[in-house]
Design an enzyme around this catalytic site. Structure first.
Site, PDB file in Angstrom:
ATOM      1  N   ASN A   9     -33.073 -21.601  -8.172  1.00  0.00           N
ATOM      2  CA  ASN A   9     -33.370 -22.173  -9.485  1.00  0.00           C
ATOM      3  C   ASN A   9     -33.836 -23.609  -9.244  1.00  0.00           C
ATOM      4  OD1 ASN A   9     -33.419 -23.209 -12.045  1.00  0.00           O
ATOM      5  ND2 ASN A   9     -31.214 -23.029 -12.416  1.00  0.00           N
ATOM      6  N   LYS A  11     -34.939 -25.653 -11.277  1.00  0.00           N
ATOM      7  CA  LYS A  11     -34.703 -26.544 -12.433  1.00  0.00           C
ATOM      8  C   LYS A  11     -35.985 -27.351 -12.715  1.00  0.00           C
ATOM      9  CE  LYS A  11     -29.838 -26.362 -11.400  1.00  0.00           C
ATOM     10  NZ  LYS A  11     -28.506 -26.972 -11.490  1.00  0.00           N
ATOM     11  N   HIS A  96     -28.117 -20.491 -18.585  1.00  0.00           N
ATOM     12  CA  HIS A  96     -27.638 -21.502 -17.634  1.00  0.00           C
ATOM     13  C   HIS A  96     -26.824 -22.548 -18.397  1.00  0.00           C
ATOM     14  CE1 HIS A  96     -27.567 -24.666 -14.652  1.00  0.00           C
ATOM     15  NE2 HIS A  96     -27.847 -23.733 -13.756  1.00  0.00           N
ATOM     16  N   GLU A  98     -26.790 -25.610 -18.192  1.00  0.00           N
ATOM     17  CA  GLU A  98     -27.581 -26.763 -18.653  1.00  0.00           C
ATOM     18  C   GLU A  98     -28.264 -26.446 -19.980  1.00  0.00           C
ATOM     19  OE1 GLU A  98     -29.724 -27.299 -14.967  1.00  0.00           O
ATOM     20  OE2 GLU A  98     -27.842 -27.927 -14.043  1.00  0.00           O
ATOM     21  N   GLU A 168     -21.304 -19.323 -12.376  1.00  0.00           N
ATOM     22  CA  GLU A 168     -21.533 -20.714 -11.991  1.00  0.00           C
ATOM     23  C   GLU A 168     -20.475 -21.601 -12.649  1.00  0.00           C
ATOM     24  OE1 GLU A 168     -25.942 -21.200 -10.634  1.00  0.00           O
ATOM     25  OE2 GLU A 168     -25.720 -21.895 -12.683  1.00  0.00           O
ATOM     26  N   GLY A 235     -30.007 -27.209  -5.872  1.00  0.00           N
ATOM     27  CA  GLY A 235     -30.552 -28.232  -4.970  1.00  0.00           C
ATOM     28  C   GLY A 235     -31.054 -27.707  -3.640  1.00  0.00           C
TER      29      GLY A 235
HETATM   30  P1  13P Z   1     -26.606 -26.543  -7.258  1.00  0.00           P
HETATM   31  O1  13P Z   1     -26.805 -25.515  -6.180  1.00  0.00           O
HETATM   32  O2  13P Z   1     -27.543 -27.711  -7.153  1.00  0.00           O
HETATM   33  O3  13P Z   1     -25.177 -26.919  -7.420  1.00  0.00           O
HETATM   34  O4  13P Z   1     -27.032 -25.826  -8.650  1.00  0.00           O
HETATM   35  C1  13P Z   1     -26.488 -24.591  -8.973  1.00  0.00           C
HETATM   36  C2  13P Z   1     -27.195 -24.084 -10.166  1.00  0.00           C
HETATM   37  O5  13P Z   1     -27.020 -24.583 -11.261  1.00  0.00           O
HETATM   38  C3  13P Z   1     -28.124 -22.971  -9.987  1.00  0.00           C
HETATM   39  O6  13P Z   1     -28.515 -22.431 -11.205  1.00  0.00           O
END
Ligand code: 13P
Length: 252
Positions: A9, A11, A96, A98, A168, A235
């Site tokens: 992802n 983002k 998600h 977010e 998550e 990330g």
């Molecule tokens: P990180 O791997 O950056 O912690 O993010 C996880 C995530 O939100 C994947 O959707």
């Protein structure tokens, strides 16, 4: 046997230049990976560009969000599942944390998006997970059960044969704090048991990814847990070497 699935992802990260570098790296390493399904989910605006850069035939493309409306219409700023499908997306990340917290997406909106994606034949990657406060106050399981139920009520248990779930824990996203393999396994087993109450065959088949600070150095241990079927990577999916190392950890 469930085939592991690792998705990146991205983002809201990337530029044409950085995507070319990243995808060139993925293309170069893709032949080293087997026994795992792989997808990358760029920002909507770069989906088409990413798929033009991508030559690896074992890496698929996904989106990060869709409109609740399936096709087209007067919805300024939105992109429909049909549009993502038109660009070659086979997956879409939905729900998600977010989007739930920053954009206020409700359980019912997420359920509607899951329904719309499935109807279009695009596999939803349904994200669920608890905050640190919810975990510490002992309501983690009820929070996760409610997030699942909201979608189950709309699409039904049979549909979960073609839904990917991503657990998550919000406290582990982008923080560098990973759930321990035992903590993650416990929740994955809980999610599977919730589904098994409705249909044990579906529960046994459903892919449950773990997401939250997965890195090459913790992926093997996480993915060796019996109910963890790969990961949703933030990330570390922006670095070709790291992402491919994580994919390799999930594969054979
Ligand atoms: P990180 O791997 O950056 O912690 O993010 C996880 C995530 O939100 C994947 O959707």
């Amino acid at each position: 046997m469930r085939k592991p699935f690792v998705a990146g992802n991205w983002k809201m990260h990337g530029s044409k230049a950085s995507i070319l570098t990243l995808v060139t790296g993925l293309n170069a390493k893709s032949s080293e990976i087997s026994g795992v399904d792989i997808a990358i989910c760029p920002p909507t605006i770069y989906i088409d560009y990413t798929s033009h850069c991508l030559s690896a035939d074992n890496i698929f493309i996904g989106g990060q969000n869709i409109a609740e409306e399936p096709d087209q219409g007067a919805f300024t700023g939105e992109s429909s599942v049909e549009m993502l499908k038109d660009l070659g997306c086979q997956y879409v990340v939905l729900g998600h944390s977010e989007r739930r917290t920053i954009y206020g997406e409700s359980d019912s909106q997420i359920a509607q998006k899951v329904k719309v994606a499935m109807k279009a034949g695009v596999t939803p990657i349904l994200c669920i997970g608890e905050t640190l406060e919810e975990r510490q106050s002992g309501v983690m399981e009820s929070v996760i059960a409610a997030q699942l139920k909201a979608v189950l009520d709309v699409v039904g248990i049979a549909a979960f044969e073609s839904v990917v779930i991503a657990y998550e824990p919000i406290w582990a996203i982008g923080t560098g704090v990973t759930a321990s393999p035992a903590q993650a396994q416990e929740v994955h087993a809980f999610i599977r048991s919730e589904l098994a109450v409705l249909d044990s065959t579906v529960a046994e088949k459903v892919i449950i990814q773990y997401g939250g600070s997965v890195k090459p150095n913790n992926a093997v241990e996480l993915f060796s847990q019996p109910d963890i079927d790969g990961g949703l990577i933030g990330g570390a999916s922006l670095d070709a070497n790291d992402f491919m190392a994580i994919c390799k950890a999930a594969g054979v």
